[in-house]
Design an enzyme around this catalytic site. Structure first.
Site, PDB file in Angstrom:
ATOM      1  CE  LYS A 170      11.908  27.436   4.130  1.00  0.00           C
ATOM      2  NZ  LYS A 170      12.995  26.758   3.357  1.00  0.00           N
ATOM      3  CD  GLU A 245      20.214  29.588  16.546  1.00  0.00           C
ATOM      4  OE1 GLU A 245      21.101  30.408  16.190  1.00  0.00           O
ATOM      5  OE2 GLU A 245      20.142  28.435  16.117  1.00  0.00           O
ATOM      6  CB  CYS A 279      24.857  30.478  14.414  1.00  0.00           C
ATOM      7  SG  CYS A 279      23.890  29.199  15.227  1.00  0.00           S
ATOM      8  CD  GLU A 379      26.722  34.025  11.427  1.00  0.00           C
ATOM      9  OE1 GLU A 379      26.669  33.125  12.277  1.00  0.00           O
ATOM     10  OE2 GLU A 379      25.718  34.514  10.888  1.00  0.00           O
TER      11      GLU A 379
END
Length: 474
Positions: A170, A245, A279, A379
């Site tokens: 997906k 992750e 990231c 973040e």
């Protein structure tokens, strides 16, 4: 482009259970460039059934079969790389050369490494009287993000194929076009029916259905901490393996012996790459207090010199953010930094001049950031750099480790032994010394809320294996 309104299940392009479609926006223009099928739990059921049948009947093949398949994919990929790169430029707005060479090109590293690992891997190892055997885990559910759409697909799909798993992919609903193109390539290369399946859709429906499905043996997700938590909860009742992750807030420690201009320049460039939507981006630059003023001046000059624009603009360095929602999120963080008292030395929340359309933001640098500020802790996922001062190596390590994330960190020093000593103390899954390039042999993954499990090389390959001990074998 073909197959936009279809899913790839059981070796064929099939109609979805529902006729609903998802619009795909070019974030550089705001224009809708395509519509793709919207998956449901019923589509996931069909894909998992196909993957289960393929695995249980041995369609994934033995080592030599899988090696031949991966080599065919490798031979064909070069003919498709530019097309895949162009689709990435359309769906995430990345500069075209970057999309073709770096974004689309990244798949080759994972493909070559999967072949190399499979060629040499010892699936059986006699330890005492016990034969330790490594076997494919079974059906893998793969959920990938939009920011590096083919890289993150490749670092899951190719190791899974090499390990002998079947799978359901997906991809992000924001960047599905490149995944469809790769699926067409896999089909033409002869992936057996059911070994690879593709279902488009949104996370709360398709992703969750994959995670909770009893026919799925493991989930591998790259995404936000929020998505990782949701997938973990959905997977818990079936006690399947979950490999995550997730986000990052990478510190870049510039020790007091660096060439400051060179180190700051490269740090800004690395932070802003892919419009800061990585990231692993080094978004916290730690500099000695005495060097803060000069570091801020250098960083501002570098950021101001970066050109922001659409994929085909001449000399463009940064494309747009992925969506209007992400643009507003990044602007809110910039406003937060200003409100908390950080010193804005480049950029800001305003739209870049001459860019009336698209989700663009100016490369932004804050100096005199303190570790407790939101912009230093959360973040942002945009081209925003925080310069944080420190007084000693011990303080730099404490600041670097002082977030809930632990994906990547960076250390810069001409004294490699000193850099290594600092790296050993950092709570991060990867530490890059002196801006070393990513090594496909090394593990990629995080500590703390940056996830669990590892990708790349033999580490990513072994995520798709179970370990069996045959006691009394010898």
């Amino acid at each position: 482009m073909n197959h936009l309104d279809r899913f790839y299940i059981g070796g064929a392009w099939v109609a979805p259970a529902s006729p609903a479609l998802i619009p795909v926006e070019n974030p550089a223009t705001g224009a809708i460039v395509a519509h793709v099928a919207q998956g449901t739990a019923a589509d996931v059921d069909a894909a998992v059934a196909a993957a289960r049948k393929a695995f249980d009947t041995g369609a994934c093949g033995d080592r030599e079969f899988r090696l031949a398949l991966l080599r065919r994919i490798l031979a064909a990929y070069g003919d498709h790389q530019s097309r895949i790169g162009d689709l990435i430029a359309d769906e995430i707005g990345a500069p075209r050369a970057f999309a073709r060479n770096v974004q689309a090109g990244s798949a080759l590293n994972h493909l070559r490494k999967a072949i190399e690992v499979l060629e040499n891997y010892a699936f059986e190892d006699l330890r005492g009287t016990t034969m330790v055997r490594h076997e494919p885990i079974g059906v893998a559910g793969l959920i990938t993000p939009w920011n590096w759409p083919i890289n993150q697909v490749a670092c899951k799909v190719f190791p899974a194929l090499a390990a002998g798993c079947s799978m359901v992919l997906k991809p992000s609903e924001l960047s599905p076009l490149s995944a469809i193109a790769l699926t067409e390539l896999l089909h033409d290369a002869g992936v057996p029916p059911g070994v690879f399946n593709l279902v488009q859709g949104e996370g709360p429906e398709v992703g969750e259905a994959l995670a909770r499905h009893p026919g799925v043996d493991m989930i591998s997700l790259t995404g936000s901490a929020r998505a990782g938590a949701a997938v973990t909860v959905a997977a818990a009742p079936t006690v399947k393996r979950v490999c995550l992750e997730l986000g990052g807030k990478a510190a870049n420690i510039l020790l007091d012996d660096v060439d400051l201009e060179a180190a700051v320049t490269r740090g800004v460039q690395n932070c802003m790459r892919n419009a800061g939507q990585s990231c692993s981006a080094p978004t916290r630059m730690l500099v000695p207090h005495a060097q803060m003023g000069r570091a801020a001046t250098i960083a501002a000059q570098v950021a101001d010199g970066l050109k922001v624009g659409p994929p085909d603009a001449e000399g463009v360095d940064l494309g747009p953010l992925i969506s209007a929602r992400q643009l507003e999120r990044v602007r809110a963080y910039i406003d937060s930094g200003i409100a908390e008292g950080a010193r804005l030395v480049a950029g800001g929340p305003d739209r870049p001049e001459a860019l009336a359309a698209g989700h663009f933001v100016r490369p932004t640098v804050f100096a005199d950031v303190t570790p407790d500020m939101r912009i230093a802790q959360e973040e942002i996922f945009g081209p925003v750099l925080c310069l944080i001062g420190y007084g000693s190596d011990d303080e730099a390590v404490a600041i670097a480790n002082g977030t809930v994330f632990g994906l990547t960190a960076y250390v810069q020093s001409p004294d490699l032994d000193r850099a290594r000593a600092i790296a050993r103390r950092l709570r991060a899954g990867s530490v890059l010394l002196n801006y070393a390039p990513v090594d496909p042999n090394g593990p990629f993954g995080g500590f703390k809320q940056s996830g669990n499990g590892r990708e790349y090389g033999i580490f990513g390959f072994e995520e798709f294996l179970e370990v069996k001990g045959m006691v009394g074998y010898a």
